[in-house]
Write an enzyme that holds these catalytic residues in place. Structure first.
Site, PDB file in Angstrom:
ATOM      1  N   HIS A 116       0.653  -0.933   0.006  1.00 15.29           N
ATOM      2  CA  HIS A 116       0.405  -0.328  -0.169  1.00 15.29           C
ATOM      3  C   HIS A 116       1.182   1.565   0.073  1.00 15.29           C
ATOM      4  O   HIS A 116       0.988   2.264  -0.728  1.00 15.29           O
ATOM      5  CB  HIS A 116      -0.940  -0.035   1.457  1.00 15.29           C
ATOM      6  CG  HIS A 116      -1.805   1.065   1.548  1.00 15.29           C
ATOM      7  ND1 HIS A 116      -3.139   1.386   1.275  1.00 15.29           N
ATOM      8  CD2 HIS A 116      -1.120   2.316   2.068  1.00 15.29           C
ATOM      9  CE1 HIS A 116      -3.406   2.281   1.350  1.00 15.29           C
ATOM     10  NE2 HIS A 116      -2.495   3.362   1.860  1.00 15.29           N
ATOM     11  N   GLU A 117       2.252   1.377   0.758  1.00 13.47           N
ATOM     12  CA  GLU A 117       2.997   2.243   1.095  1.00 13.47           C
ATOM     13  C   GLU A 117       3.965   2.460  -0.239  1.00 13.47           C
ATOM     14  O   GLU A 117       4.154   3.413  -0.488  1.00 13.47           O
ATOM     15  CB  GLU A 117       3.498   2.475   2.153  1.00 13.47           C
ATOM     16  CG  GLU A 117       2.925   2.794   3.353  1.00 13.47           C
ATOM     17  CD  GLU A 117       2.544   3.599   3.397  1.00 13.47           C
ATOM     18  OE1 GLU A 117       2.252   4.668   2.967  1.00 13.47           O
ATOM     19  OE2 GLU A 117       0.817   3.560   3.919  1.00 13.47           O
ATOM     20  N   ASP A 121      -5.028   9.296   4.266  1.00 10.79           N
ATOM     21  CA  ASP A 121      -5.253   9.364   2.736  1.00 10.79           C
ATOM     22  C   ASP A 121      -6.549   9.787   2.214  1.00 10.79           C
ATOM     23  O   ASP A 121      -7.185  11.258   1.965  1.00 10.79           O
ATOM     24  CB  ASP A 121      -5.399   7.581   1.829  1.00 10.79           C
ATOM     25  CG  ASP A 121      -3.731   6.984   2.183  1.00 10.79           C
ATOM     26  OD1 ASP A 121      -3.090   7.375   2.761  1.00 10.79           O
ATOM     27  OD2 ASP A 121      -3.807   5.745   2.341  1.00 10.79           O
ATOM     28  N   HIS A 129       1.692   4.858  -2.994  1.00 14.65           N
ATOM     29  CA  HIS A 129       2.025   5.965  -2.841  1.00 14.65           C
ATOM     30  C   HIS A 129       3.329   6.633  -3.225  1.00 14.65           C
ATOM     31  O   HIS A 129       3.237   7.638  -3.906  1.00 14.65           O
ATOM     32  CB  HIS A 129       2.084   6.327  -0.904  1.00 14.65           C
ATOM     33  CG  HIS A 129       0.750   6.244  -0.346  1.00 14.65           C
ATOM     34  ND1 HIS A 129      -0.519   6.791  -0.855  1.00 14.65           N
ATOM     35  CD2 HIS A 129      -0.098   5.466   0.257  1.00 14.65           C
ATOM     36  CE1 HIS A 129      -1.315   6.613  -0.183  1.00 14.65           C
ATOM     37  NE2 HIS A 129      -1.228   5.393   0.494  1.00 14.65           N
TER      38      HIS A 129
END
Length: 391
Positions: free
Chosen positions: A79-80, A176, A83
């Site tokens: 997930h990171e 987020d 980004h």
């Protein structure tokens, strides 16, 4: 965020915070103790028929708890990376990705102010989580019933990744969803104002989450606290950045002509006397025109009172000194002070000559002036020379 480096990917260091080493076994235990109920949720949601019996026999439930917890944190890491890779595509540098108590955090060297870029970066993580949930679900469907333990883990990851994406999209800035909100607000507002609004919304969200957590789960109370602190901190940082736009170190520093310095052979007793009379708590240490160190009140206090006449500044000073250029941005000075955990920086020009000193008190004074007067340049030279400048 500090942490233990365990590797890197795409040029981004991956770290583990000490809190992660505590929360991972806790998550494994919580999932392991709840395998039977979670299996029922997976069966009801996905229409499967996983047999609970073998999953709770012997040590299997703890194996499944550990596998599901590890899988969850791997998904958080991805997930990171969602980004981070989008941010890198726009040219932003990522200092690290750290797994910690509340999941993961990507440390940006600089946050985007273009609303379109921030929007794309913010939604990239939840999109990755949803994609991981879909992939886990497809794998869940593909596995035969003879592999029920693996089906349980995949079903759990399919569910939690979608929940993770949905939770992250709530408007709890700096989560987020809060960053998406700021990006949308920044379409027709200054970035600093958009940040303030998003931060206020984030604080309200944190308060409500904390109230809910009191009756549901104390973990949510702790998460609400960090959301509130994060919203306040980033709002303050953004306001300062806007205030110091086009302000350089030269505009704020104490120039060399007005700078108090000490020599290496000054006694610690004399140094403390000067600190008392001149109300400074730190001095550049000079050997003629050459900077050789910095000495602070803490350095002087490290010497016992009976020995202060015998000790010299060069015995207690820091010789490894961080410096800054007079043409650097004021925000760069703040970042360097935070990075090196110091309260002042000698200002050194391209020829290696000390041309001044900038301190936290200089920056605070300048910030207060900008907030009240609109710009630092609005002060006359005489007004600026009369500013209080304690060090």
């Amino acid at each position: 965020m500090r942490g233990i480096r365990i590797g890197s990917a795409f040029g981004i260091p991956i770290k583990l915070d000490l809190t992660f080493l505590l929360v991972l076994p806790l998550f494994a235990w919580l999932i392991g103790t709840d395998v039977a109920q979670l299996t029922g949720v997976v069966n009801d949601l996905f229409g499967s028929a996983i047999d609970v019996g073998p999953l709770t026999a012997g040590s299997m439930q703890w194996v499944l708890g550990a596998a599901a917890a590890l899988g969850l944190f791997v998904c958080v890491l991805l997930h990171e990376f969602g980004h981070s890779l989008v941010a890198m595509r726009y040219g932003y540098r990522i200092d690290s990705i750290t797994l910690w108590l509340f999941g993961g955090v990507a440390s940006f060297a600089e946050m985007p102010e273009d609303w379109k870029q921030e929007l794309a970066i913010a939604i990239a993580g939840p999109i990755v989580s949803v994609a991981l949930g879909v992939v886990s679900y497809i794998a869940f469907l593909a596995l035969p019933s003879t592999l029920d333990p693996a089906k349980f883990v995949l079903g759990y990851l399919a569910l939690t990744n979608v929940v993770l994406a949905a939770f992250n999209m709530l408007p709890g800035f700096p989560m987020d969803g809060g960053r998406v909100l700021r990006a949308l607000l920044a379409r027709n507002r200054p970035h600093a104002r958009a940040t303030q609004i998003a931060a206020e919304v984030g604080k309200v969200f944190a308060f409500l989450l904390g109230l809910f957590g009191l009756f549901a789960n104390l973990f949510l109370v702790a998460l609400a606290f960090f959301i509130y602190i994060g919203a306040s901190s980033e709002a303050q940082q953004t306001v300062m950045k806007a205030a110091f736009q086009d302000v350089t170190v030269r505009d704020v520093m104490t120039p060399r002509a007005d700078l108090d310095v000490v020599s290496e052979d000054t006694s610690v007793a004399d140094l403390l006397e000067r600190m008392f009379t001149e109300r400074h708590t730190g001095y550049p240490v000079m050997d003629g025109d050459r900077l050789v160190g910095m000495v602070t009140l803490d350095d002087a206090r490290s010497v016992r009172e009976v020995e202060r006449d015998a000790y010299r500044v060069d015995d207690v000073m820091s010789a490894d000194v961080a410096t800054i250029s007079p043409d650097a941005d004021a925000m760069t000075a703040i970042e360097q002070m935070q990075q090196h955990d110091v309260g002042r920086l000698p200002v050194v020009d391209g020829d290696g000559q000390v041309v001044g000193l900038i301190s936290r008190s200089d920056l605070v004074t300048a910030f207060n002036i900008i907030q009240s007067r609109g710009t630092l340049s609005s002060l006359s030279p005489r007004e600026r020379s009369n500013l209080p400048n304690p060090r």
